[in-house]
Design a protein around this motif. Structure first.
Motif: not given
Length: 388
Positions: A52-54, A358-362, A365-369, A375-385
């Motif tokens: 899950a996203l961290v 990438m899939l989590e980001a989509w 986006y579908n929830l928030t439009s 981009l904030c979701l990507i920024l806060k999650s991007g350092r985790t493998k």
């Protein structure tokens, strides 16, 4: 008569001193051995990649040129939908993609490799298709007039049901070990076909050749409009070993632009075959790309440390050099300097194990439009493998 008594042995002074001096060290070592006992080691399952996203802190906070987030809300980024940006330039995105089937012997069995993202579960083959569909979906959001062209093996059974996306079969060897080499060959074959048909059409489209694990978040047509004399565009980064990323190459769709691009890709293919076949599976194309640029424009390498756009001539083609920080931004994985996401980021590249994000980001986006909040979701999650 005197009675003889046994003589007591004197303890040598040097060993005694050594014992006193080493006693603390012996004690500390024994403590360390206890702390290293097998039962104290983390369970092997705890080292697995997260399913899950961290979320972590949003890097770059306080910098005016970086995305600022409060939770998962962007503070200083306006969504593309409300800006209504459109350059007026026709752009088609071109990507090479093929599906590799799983082992037929495992058909009908529950795979241990299934991954769930939101309400959807994906097998290894399905997640690859999901990435491709997400790539297309984001383009339809950020550049709704653009087409997506998928270059693939004629034997590949791809099915795409997304509006402006089409499949374009090109013969070749699309095996895993040969895919990067085949990608260049497919680019050349595609451009040659387009060049032959230029005199049969009244208008033309510009082309952006990309990996399919990218998300386009702003209109890129203005690149062709703002730099009308450039035939090609490449993305660079401050990396001595791999200064140019092959995942983004823009080509002007005029006869001059296409012909220059064909010659450029042929030079890259030649360098690939002669020098970098041992790196054919992953890095050969990027090494060949850098070699061609260095051979014709060595001064470019002195400019890669600064994220500023510049132009130069490579083998007769006018090349626009775009910083990866904006046009090919990748969330860093774990270690290293991480100064956040540039406020003017145009393309996010989900390399390697970032593809789940990438899939989590989509899904988000579908929830928030809201692209900016995504981009904030990507920024806060991007350092985790993640797991793929």
């Amino acid at each position: 008569m005197a009675i003889s008594r046994p003589r007591s042995r004197a303890i040598p002074l040097l060993p005694l001193l050594l014992l006193i001096l080493l006693a603390p060290l012996i004690y500390s070592v024994s403590r360390m051995r206890l702390s290293w006992a097998p039962e104290q080691l983390p369970h092997p399952d705890s080292r697995k990649l997260p399913d899950a996203l961290v979320l972590g802190p949003a890097a770059g906070q306080g910098r005016t040129d970086r995305l600022q987030c409060q939770g998962l809300k962007a503070v200083n980024k306006i969504s593309l939908a409300s800006e209504g940006k459109y350059s007026g330039e026709l752009v088609s995105f071109v990507t090479v993609f093929t599906a590799y089937n799983s082992d037929p012997a495992g058909a009908g069995k529950m795979s241990s490799d299934v991954v769930t993202v939101g309400k959807h579960s994906y097998s290894k083959v399905e997640r690859s298709m999901a990435i491709l569909n997400t790539f297309i979906s984001f383009i339809q959001v950020s550049m709704p007039t653009s087409k997506v062209i998928i270059l693939t093996d004629p034997k590949s059974k791809l099915s795409i049901n997304q509006g402006r996306a089409t499949i374009f079969p090109i013969d070749g060897n699309y095996s895993r070990g040969n895919l990067m080499l085949q990608r260049i060959k497919s680019y050349i074959a595609f451009l040659e076909l387009k060049f032959e048909k230029l005199d049969q059409v009244n208008s033309f489209s510009n082309y952006i050749f990309t990996d399919s694990d990218m998300v386009v978040v702003e209109d890129l047509g203005y690149i062709f409009k703002r730099y009308p004399h450039c035939h090609l565009a490449l993305t660079f980064r401050n990396n001595k070993g791999q200064p140019l990323n092959s995942g983004f190459v823009a080509v002007r769709g005029t006869s001059d632009g296409i012909s220059k691009a064909i010659e450029f890709f042929k030079k890259v293919l030649e360098a690939y075959n002669l020098k970098y076949m041992k790196a054919s599976r992953m890095l050969g194309d990027q090494l060949a790309l850098a070699w061609v640029v260095k051979s014709h424009l060595p001064s470019a390498f002195g400019k890669f440390s600064s994220p500023e756009i510049f132009t130069g001539e490579v083998n007769g083609a006018s090349v626009l050099f775009l910083p990866c920080a904006v046009y090919n931004w990748t969330p860093p994985e774990g270690a290293g300097q991480f100064h956040g996401m540039p406020l003017d980021v145009k393309v996010v590249h989900f390399k390697g194990s970032r593809k789940r994000l990438m899939l989590e980001a989509w899904d988000f986006y579908n929830l928030t439009s809201e692209l900016s909040d995504m981009l904030c979701l990507i920024l806060k999650s991007g350092r985790t493998k993640y797991d793929f």
